[in-house]
Design a protein around this motif. Structure first.
Motif, mmCIF file in Angstrom:
data_model
loop_
_atom_site.group_PDB
_atom_site.id
_atom_site.type_symbol
_atom_site.label_atom_id
_atom_site.label_comp_id
_atom_site.label_asym_id
_atom_site.label_seq_id
_atom_site.Cartn_x
_atom_site.Cartn_y
_atom_site.Cartn_z
ATOM 1 N N GLY A 154 -7.042 7.505 -1.036
ATOM 2 C CA GLY A 154 -6.434 6.650 -0.022
ATOM 3 C C GLY A 154 -6.966 5.230 -0.018
ATOM 4 O O GLY A 154 -6.234 4.274 -0.231
ATOM 5 N N VAL A 155 -8.268 5.112 0.208
ATOM 6 C CA VAL A 155 -8.842 3.773 0.396
ATOM 7 C C VAL A 155 -8.673 2.927 -0.861
ATOM 8 O O VAL A 155 -8.321 1.752 -0.789
ATOM 9 N N LEU A 195 -5.367 1.327 -1.296
ATOM 10 C CA LEU A 195 -4.957 0.449 -0.199
ATOM 11 C C LEU A 195 -4.569 -0.938 -0.693
ATOM 12 O O LEU A 195 -3.574 -1.516 -0.240
ATOM 13 N N ILE A 235 -2.683 13.656 3.342
ATOM 14 C CA ILE A 235 -3.045 12.873 4.530
ATOM 15 C C ILE A 235 -2.860 11.375 4.260
ATOM 16 O O ILE A 235 -2.359 10.633 5.117
ATOM 17 N N SER A 236 -3.254 10.935 3.065
ATOM 18 C CA SER A 236 -3.238 9.496 2.783
ATOM 19 C C SER A 236 -1.833 8.921 2.742
ATOM 20 O O SER A 236 -1.578 7.813 3.208
ATOM 21 N N LEU A 275 -0.076 7.517 5.865
ATOM 22 C CA LEU A 275 -0.836 6.373 6.375
ATOM 23 C C LEU A 275 -0.596 5.154 5.490
ATOM 24 O O LEU A 275 -0.379 4.041 5.982
ATOM 25 N N LEU A 276 -0.616 5.373 4.176
ATOM 26 C CA LEU A 276 -0.356 4.266 3.257
ATOM 27 C C LEU A 276 1.044 3.709 3.470
ATOM 28 O O LEU A 276 1.260 2.499 3.474
ATOM 29 N N ALA A 321 2.793 3.796 6.214
ATOM 30 C CA ALA A 321 2.848 3.053 7.479
ATOM 31 C C ALA A 321 2.268 1.652 7.295
ATOM 32 O O ALA A 321 2.835 0.662 7.780
ATOM 33 N N ILE A 322 1.165 1.577 6.561
ATOM 34 C CA ILE A 322 0.551 0.262 6.323
ATOM 35 C C ILE A 322 1.494 -0.604 5.484
ATOM 36 O O ILE A 322 1.694 -1.791 5.765
ATOM 37 N N ASN A 344 4.773 -0.461 5.342
ATOM 38 C CA ASN A 344 5.867 -0.926 6.194
ATOM 39 C C ASN A 344 5.438 -2.110 7.047
ATOM 40 O O ASN A 344 6.131 -3.128 7.112
ATOM 41 N N LEU A 345 4.298 -1.949 7.703
ATOM 42 C CA LEU A 345 3.865 -2.984 8.635
ATOM 43 C C LEU A 345 3.589 -4.292 7.893
ATOM 44 O O LEU A 345 4.050 -5.363 8.307
ATOM 45 N N MET A 361 8.458 8.505 8.087
ATOM 46 C CA MET A 361 7.156 9.153 7.971
ATOM 47 C C MET A 361 7.302 10.573 7.424
ATOM 48 O O MET A 361 6.480 11.028 6.618
ATOM 49 N N PHE A 394 -9.780 3.244 7.087
ATOM 50 C CA PHE A 394 -8.453 3.482 6.514
ATOM 51 C C PHE A 394 -7.588 4.306 7.460
ATOM 52 O O PHE A 394 -6.430 3.970 7.731
ATOM 53 N N GLY A 437 -4.197 3.069 9.338
ATOM 54 C CA GLY A 437 -2.919 3.773 9.249
ATOM 55 C C GLY A 437 -2.338 4.076 10.611
ATOM 56 O O GLY A 437 -1.165 3.830 10.882
ATOM 57 N N ALA A 485 -1.162 0.970 12.278
ATOM 58 C CA ALA A 485 0.100 0.504 11.711
ATOM 59 C C ALA A 485 1.266 1.254 12.343
ATOM 60 O O ALA A 485 2.290 0.668 12.679
ATOM 61 N N LEU A 486 1.087 2.569 12.537
ATOM 62 C CA LEU A 486 2.149 3.356 13.171
ATOM 63 C C LEU A 486 2.397 2.885 14.596
ATOM 64 O O LEU A 486 3.538 2.702 15.020
ATOM 65 N N MET A 489 4.114 -0.371 14.614
ATOM 66 C CA MET A 489 5.537 -0.242 14.304
ATOM 67 C C MET A 489 6.312 0.259 15.512
ATOM 68 O O MET A 489 7.430 -0.168 15.768
#
Lengths: 264, 154
Positions: free
Chosen positions: A55-56, A59, A156-157, A160-161, A163-164, A166-167, A206, B13, B17, B20-21, B24
């Motif tokens: 994950g990290v 990023l 899990i990652s 979250l990735l 979502a990041i 998208n933002l 998601m 991290f 995440g 960020a949700l 959004m």
């Protein structure tokens, strides 16, 4: 002549059976990796270590790609929409395309390239150097010790990735649209807020990225575990991971989109 | 020591995440946590709501004072019933005010604009606007112009 035809037929049969067998093996493999309780103490630590690797470390590429994709979307959307005088809809365009499609899909493709290939190579090398069999020999199940934490870390990652991604993409879009091209800030954000629904758009995006996370990580760890334990075998397995997971992501994306947004 | 930096970055991290949700939810999809206690409901009946959608804004003098909660068909009158949630701070809308569906720009989204009446009695929770003005359907308007019936209607 007749013999040759039969030979070809046998080859085809072998090919199909081999693939079906490998699907079956991968299913059993996943089942064993997920639904077996690990007995050793430091499984949290193992998971955290894998979350870091998977994950990290992904990023940076995810953030940078998200930023540029959002910026390009805003630029392209603006150049078309401005001729209809509705450049206020750029926010809506950027947000919807990122949240629904590009976020989950591009993140999954990047993830397959960045983290999936690394997982395959790592596990493949463990197999080639007989680390997996020595683990078995000292009574540690490699499925629990090696595969399960990597699989869970990927699952899990991934959301979250995404979502990041998208933002950051939306922020990049607003940077280009609002700050550089001079779209009115109010219409950019309100247009977005009125068209994006949290459950239908963000939530479904998601769900998509969760599905992609499962599929990509599954393919990656299985290809590593199933690799021929030679240097050539590992290179092939790594290639297969990227190709298979990209195809699976794109194909599944169509199916998921049809179920979620389409009237099929 | 190395494990600690790994743990910290993984924690950051995860947090990023989640944030960020949340961002959004709030910024992109406009999900607000404001409870129903802060608004009161008014209804209005329209012949045609055009493309009016739930969560479209309700504005008075250009200022947003609420959101549309539901758009549904009233089976008895065959009219569209629009339920609005109005900010409870704006509790002095005269009973003879007009609710009109207007469009932001030529192709923009539709919303409801309220023109103030002159009555001393104010609309209460659950009451309806008597005076409404339907959405302007561009195609109908063009059709009327083509048939030359715009002047005759009035």
């Amino acid at each position: 002549m007749k013999f040759d035809v039969l030979g070809r037929l046998a080859q085809l049969g072998q090919f199909v059976l081999g693939h079906i067998q490998s699907i079956g093996r991968s299913g059993i493999f996943l089942f064993l990796a997920i639904f077996s309780r690990a007995s050793f103490k430091n499984k949290g630590e193992l998971l955290i270590r894998q979350l870091y690797n998977v994950g990290v470390l992904s990023l940076i590429i995810v953030t940078v790609s998200g930023l540029f994709i959002g910026m390009v979307l805003a630029l392209q959307g603006y150049s078309i929409l401005v001729s209809y005088g509705s450049e206020g809809a750029v926010g809506q365009l950027v947000a919807l395309s990122l949240v629904r499609e590009l976020g989950p899909v591009v993140t999954a493709l990047l993830f397959a390239g960045r983290a999936g290939s690394a997982l395959t190579a790592e596990i493949g090398l463990m197999k080639a150097t007989e680390q997996l069999s020595s683990m078995e020999m000292i009574g540690v199940d490699p499925l629990k010790r090696v595969i399960a934490p990597r699989f869970w870390a990927g699952v899990i990652s991934m959301p979250l990735l995404a979502a990041i991604f998208n933002l950051v993409g939306i922020l990049g879009g607003s940077m280009v649209g609002v700050d550089w091209l001079g779209i009115y800030e109010g219409s950019f954000w309100t247009g977005m807020q009125q068209s994006v629904d949290f459950i239908d758009d963000v939530g479904n995006g998601m769900v998509k990225s969760l599905v992609f996370g499962i599929v990509v990580t599954w393919i990656a760890v299985f290809q590593g575990y199933d690799a021929t334990p030679t240097s050539e075998g590992i290179s092939r397995a790594t290639t297969r991971t990227v190709v298979y997971s990209s195809l699976a992501v794109l194909g599944l994306d169509f199916i998921l989109t049809a179920v979620m947004f389409g009237e099929l | 020591m190395r494990m600690r930096t790994v743990e910290i970055s993984v924690g950051a991290f995860m947090l990023a995440g989640m944030l960020a949700l949340v961002a959004m939810a709030v910024k992109v999809s406009g999900l607000t946590t404001s409870g129903s206690g802060e608004t009161y409901e008014l209804t209005a009946y329209f012949d045609n709501t055009g493309s009016l959608k739930p969560r479209a804004k309700i504005s008075m003098a250009g200022v947003t004072i609420g959101k549309i909660k539901r758009v549904e068909l009233d089976k008895d009158s065959y009219m569209a019933k629009v339920v609005m949630g109005i900010d409870s701070k704006v509790d002095n809308i005269p009973i003879d005010s007009t609710a009109a569906i207007v469009t932001a720009g030529l192709l923009g989204e539709q919303f409801i604009s309220i023109s103030i009446g002159g009555d001393d009695i104010y609309l209460q929770n659950g009451e309806r606007f008597e005076d409404t003005q339907s959405a302007l359907i561009l195609e109908e308007l063009i059709g009327k112009f083509l048939l030359g019936s715009v002047g005759k209607d009035n």
